[in-house]
Motif scaffolding. Structure first.
Motif, PDB file in Angstrom:
ATOM      1  N   MET A   1      17.101   5.233 -19.906  1.00 45.59           N
ATOM      2  CA  MET A   1      16.297   5.405 -20.672  1.00 45.59           C
ATOM      3  C   MET A   1      16.928   5.698 -21.952  1.00 45.59           C
ATOM      4  N   LYS A   2      17.567   6.579 -21.331  1.00 54.26           N
ATOM      5  CA  LYS A   2      18.746   7.157 -22.840  1.00 54.26           C
ATOM      6  C   LYS A   2      19.264   6.557 -23.663  1.00 54.26           C
ATOM      7  N   ASN A   3      19.692   7.502 -25.240  1.00 59.40           N
ATOM      8  CA  ASN A   3      20.216   6.444 -26.114  1.00 59.40           C
ATOM      9  C   ASN A   3      21.602   6.822 -25.965  1.00 59.40           C
ATOM     10  N   ALA A   4      22.318   6.683 -26.866  1.00 60.29           N
ATOM     11  CA  ALA A   4      23.263   6.379 -26.647  1.00 60.29           C
ATOM     12  C   ALA A   4      23.771   7.550 -27.500  1.00 60.29           C
ATOM     13  N   LEU A   5      24.088   8.486 -28.225  1.00 58.97           N
ATOM     14  CA  LEU A   5      23.777   9.698 -28.547  1.00 58.97           C
ATOM     15  C   LEU A   5      23.902  10.993 -27.055  1.00 58.97           C
ATOM     16  N   TYR A   6      23.413  10.751 -26.232  1.00 58.01           N
ATOM     17  CA  TYR A   6      22.759  11.199 -24.872  1.00 58.01           C
ATOM     18  C   TYR A   6      24.011  10.779 -23.870  1.00 58.01           C
ATOM     19  N   VAL A   7      24.510   9.918 -23.781  1.00 51.67           N
ATOM     20  CA  VAL A   7      25.015   9.628 -22.521  1.00 51.67           C
ATOM     21  C   VAL A   7      26.627   9.738 -23.675  1.00 51.67           C
ATOM     22  N   ALA A   8      26.759   9.336 -24.151  1.00 52.56           N
ATOM     23  CA  ALA A   8      28.259  10.186 -25.470  1.00 52.56           C
ATOM     24  C   ALA A   8      27.907  11.444 -24.809  1.00 52.56           C
ATOM     25  N   THR A   9      27.241  12.653 -24.651  1.00 53.72           N
ATOM     26  CA  THR A   9      27.675  13.684 -24.816  1.00 53.72           C
ATOM     27  C   THR A   9      27.774  14.462 -23.755  1.00 53.72           C
ATOM     28  N   VAL A  10      27.029  13.930 -22.875  1.00 50.45           N
ATOM     29  CA  VAL A  10      26.989  14.050 -21.506  1.00 50.45           C
ATOM     30  C   VAL A  10      27.879  12.903 -20.081  1.00 50.45           C
ATOM     31  N   ALA A  11      28.778  12.392 -20.545  1.00 54.40           N
ATOM     32  CA  ALA A  11      30.018  11.796 -20.110  1.00 54.40           C
ATOM     33  C   ALA A  11      31.061  12.201 -21.050  1.00 54.40           C
ATOM     34  N   ARG A  12      31.096  12.515 -21.896  1.00 55.31           N
ATOM     35  CA  ARG A  12      32.223  13.695 -22.401  1.00 55.31           C
ATOM     36  C   ARG A  12      32.112  14.597 -22.594  1.00 55.31           C
ATOM     37  N   THR A  13      31.235  15.197 -22.109  1.00 63.54           N
ATOM     38  CA  THR A  13      31.248  16.833 -21.615  1.00 63.54           C
ATOM     39  C   THR A  13      32.051  16.812 -19.750  1.00 63.54           C
ATOM     40  N   TYR A  14      30.991  16.408 -19.046  1.00 66.04           N
ATOM     41  CA  TYR A  14      31.863  15.847 -17.773  1.00 66.04           C
ATOM     42  C   TYR A  14      32.822  15.757 -17.687  1.00 66.04           C
ATOM     43  N   ARG A  15      33.491  15.100 -18.466  1.00 63.50           N
ATOM     44  CA  ARG A  15      34.479  14.008 -17.697  1.00 63.50           C
ATOM     45  C   ARG A  15      35.850  15.247 -18.503  1.00 63.50           C
ATOM     46  N   ARG A  16      35.375  15.674 -19.419  1.00 67.43           N
ATOM     47  CA  ARG A  16      36.386  16.915 -19.686  1.00 67.43           C
ATOM     48  C   ARG A  16      36.148  17.613 -18.696  1.00 67.43           C
ATOM     49  N   ALA A  17      35.081  18.367 -18.405  1.00 67.82           N
ATOM     50  CA  ALA A  17      34.986  19.338 -16.780  1.00 67.82           C
ATOM     51  C   ALA A  17      35.614  19.052 -15.760  1.00 67.82           C
ATOM     52  N   ILE A  18      35.509  17.595 -15.187  1.00 71.75           N
ATOM     53  CA  ILE A  18      36.583  17.123 -13.775  1.00 71.75           C
ATOM     54  C   ILE A  18      37.833  17.540 -14.276  1.00 71.75           C
ATOM     55  N   ASP A  19      38.283  16.722 -14.924  1.00 70.99           N
ATOM     56  CA  ASP A  19      39.789  16.749 -15.861  1.00 70.99           C
ATOM     57  C   ASP A  19      40.318  18.160 -15.434  1.00 70.99           C
ATOM     58  N   SER A  20      39.438  18.894 -16.285  1.00 70.00           N
ATOM     59  CA  SER A  20      39.686  19.959 -16.116  1.00 70.00           C
ATOM     60  C   SER A  20      40.356  20.773 -15.253  1.00 70.00           C
ATOM     61  N   CYS A  21      39.028  20.941 -13.949  1.00 77.07           N
ATOM     62  CA  CYS A  21      38.756  21.332 -12.955  1.00 77.07           C
ATOM     63  C   CYS A  21      39.464  21.065 -12.127  1.00 77.07           C
ATOM     64  N   LYS A  22      40.337  19.643 -11.762  1.00 80.39           N
ATOM     65  CA  LYS A  22      41.209  18.734 -10.844  1.00 80.39           C
ATOM     66  C   LYS A  22      42.632  19.868 -11.641  1.00 80.39           C
ATOM     67  N   ARG A  23      42.861  19.581 -12.621  1.00 78.43           N
ATOM     68  CA  ARG A  23      43.921  20.464 -12.939  1.00 78.43           C
ATOM     69  C   ARG A  23      44.428  22.138 -12.618  1.00 78.43           C
ATOM     70  N   SER A  24      42.618  22.314 -12.757  1.00 80.46           N
ATOM     71  CA  SER A  24      43.023  23.539 -13.073  1.00 80.46           C
ATOM     72  C   SER A  24      41.509  24.552 -12.564  1.00 80.46           C
TER      73      SER A  24
END
Length: 408
Positions: free
Chosen positions: A254-277
């Motif tokens: 039910m969420k808008n594009a700002l919500y989806v972009a914010t959450v996706a961008r944040t978790y993407r960076r967190a997952i990728d960073s964590c897998k590297r280090s």
């Protein structure tokens, strides 16, 4: 380490495209029937085709929800719907009901099936049951702890996938099987029509004293008996990975594009960073904390991941949304004058300071230099009229950049 998928919700074609651009590995969507978000805009059949093509062109998978708890009257319609989906090319169906599952395996034998959290998946025996019937993935009940998920991982086939919710609204009822909406509003939550009565205000009335409302627990906004805080696991990505979770799922069709972009961008960076280090991930923690609060949310909780909440204050709270940023629109195209075209979502004015939010994690402070409507008429401000606008900024954005305004 297992490959980890970031699974993002999309309630419309616009939001699907945003999710694909801002970091999703997969998106889940609903058609016009048989999903549990009837009030979402959802997708027509032609939009499903377009959404799947767009996502696949960017290497993003698409899962379609058909996770109602079906009644006899639904079954013929489910079969007809699955027949319509034969040539869509989606990557999986999300299903809760065994009857619907059987229809899917017969009509769409080559499409993966994921078992929805609505099926109350709380033990490895349940996971193996669905695996033996042909399901590829099971979504954990939200009531499981990380330790319980580890135990499930150790007792199921290595190639079987575990999906868990890591972010978004929480339901008062076990695995979302709620009857409050049926009872209070006559709308079936298990058929996709929930009115969210868990977010309403309540008081106690003694039978012989009609009209005398006594608060159960009250703050300045009212009384909230059933209202959960939002789930947020951005500070616990290493533990999620270590537990053997294959798909990190975000709630919010039910969420808008700002919500989806914010959450996706944040978790993407967190997952990728964590897998590297893991050390690098922890160094960036303040950025994750700040970013994840830039979308509309309630207070955050870790839900049941670290045990059953002994203190209700840990998970239940008032329903107040925290709105730190306002969504103004997503850039659709740029004209020869460098102006961007948007479908305006909220009011803003010439001379105002706003932000360009970019998929790569950057946020650019800009000033609105001009606004024009579709006919080319200049405007001093864009009232909340939801119209197509051309906007000139002092830095040129690109398509799929999001325009937002800080309210802090």
């Amino acid at each position: 380490m297992r490959k980890t998928e970031l699974l993002i919700p999309a309630g419309s074609l616009e939001v699907l495209k945003t999710a694909a651009i801002y970091g999703a590995d997969a998106v889940y969507i609903g058609g016009e029937a048989f999903g549990l978000r009837a009030k979402a805009k959802n997708f027509s059949l032609s939009e499903i085709y377009e959404g799947v093509a767009f996502a696949h062109s960017r290497g993003v998978k698409v899962y379609i929800t058909a996770n109602i708890l079906a009644h006899d009257a639904d079954l013929a319609g489910v079969e007809a719907y699955f027949q319509e989906l034969k040539d869509v090319g989606m990557d999986a169906l999300i299903i809760a009901d065994p009857g619907v599952f059987s229809i899917a395996r017969r009509v769409l034998p080559d499409v993966d099936v994921h078992i929805s959290t609505q099926a109350n998946n709380t033990n490895h025996g349940t996971f193996r049951f669905w695996w033996d019937l042909g399901a590829r993935r099971v979504v954990c009940a939200r009531e499981l702890t990380l330790e319980e998920i580890r135990q499930i991982r150790q007792n199921i086939p290595e190639e079987m996938e575990i999906e868990c919710f890591v972010h978004g609204a929480m339901c008062i009822s076990y695995s979302g099987r709620c009857l409050l909406s049926n009872y209070l509003a006559g709308r079936d939550a298990n058929q996709g029509a929930c009115t969210h009565p868990c977010r309403w205000k309540y008081a106690v009335v003694e039978e012989t004293r009609p009209g005398e409302y006594m608060p159960v627990f009250e703050n300045e906004r009212g009384t909230f008996l059933f209202n959960s805080k939002d789930l947020c696991m951005i500070e616990h990505v290493p533990e999620l990975l270590e537990a053997g979770i294959d798909s990190f799922k975000v709630e919010g069709r039910m969420k808008n594009a700002l919500y989806v972009a914010t959450v996706a961008r944040t978790y993407r960076r967190a997952i990728d960073s964590c897998k590297r280090s893991v050390e690098k991930y922890r160094e960036e923690m303040e950025w994750y904390r700040e970013e994840i609060r830039k979308c509309t949310c309630r207070e955050y909780t870790t839900g049941f991941y670290y045990g059953k909440p002994g203190d209700e204050a840990q998970i239940y709270g008032e329903s107040t949304y925290l709105k730190n940023y306002t969504y103004l629109g997503t850039v659709e195209e740029i004209d020869e004058k460098g102006r961007c075209k948007i479908w305006q979502k909220n009011k803003f004015s010439v001379g105002e300071k706003i932000e360009i939010m970019k998929p790569d994690g950057r946020d650019l402070a800009v000033t609105v230099r001009g606004i024009w409507d579709e006919a080319g008429c200049a405007k001093e401000s864009a009232p909340h009229a939801r119209e197509i606008l051309w906007v000139a900024l002092d830095r040129e954005p690109k398509p799929y950049d999001i325009l937002r305004r800080s309210e802090e």
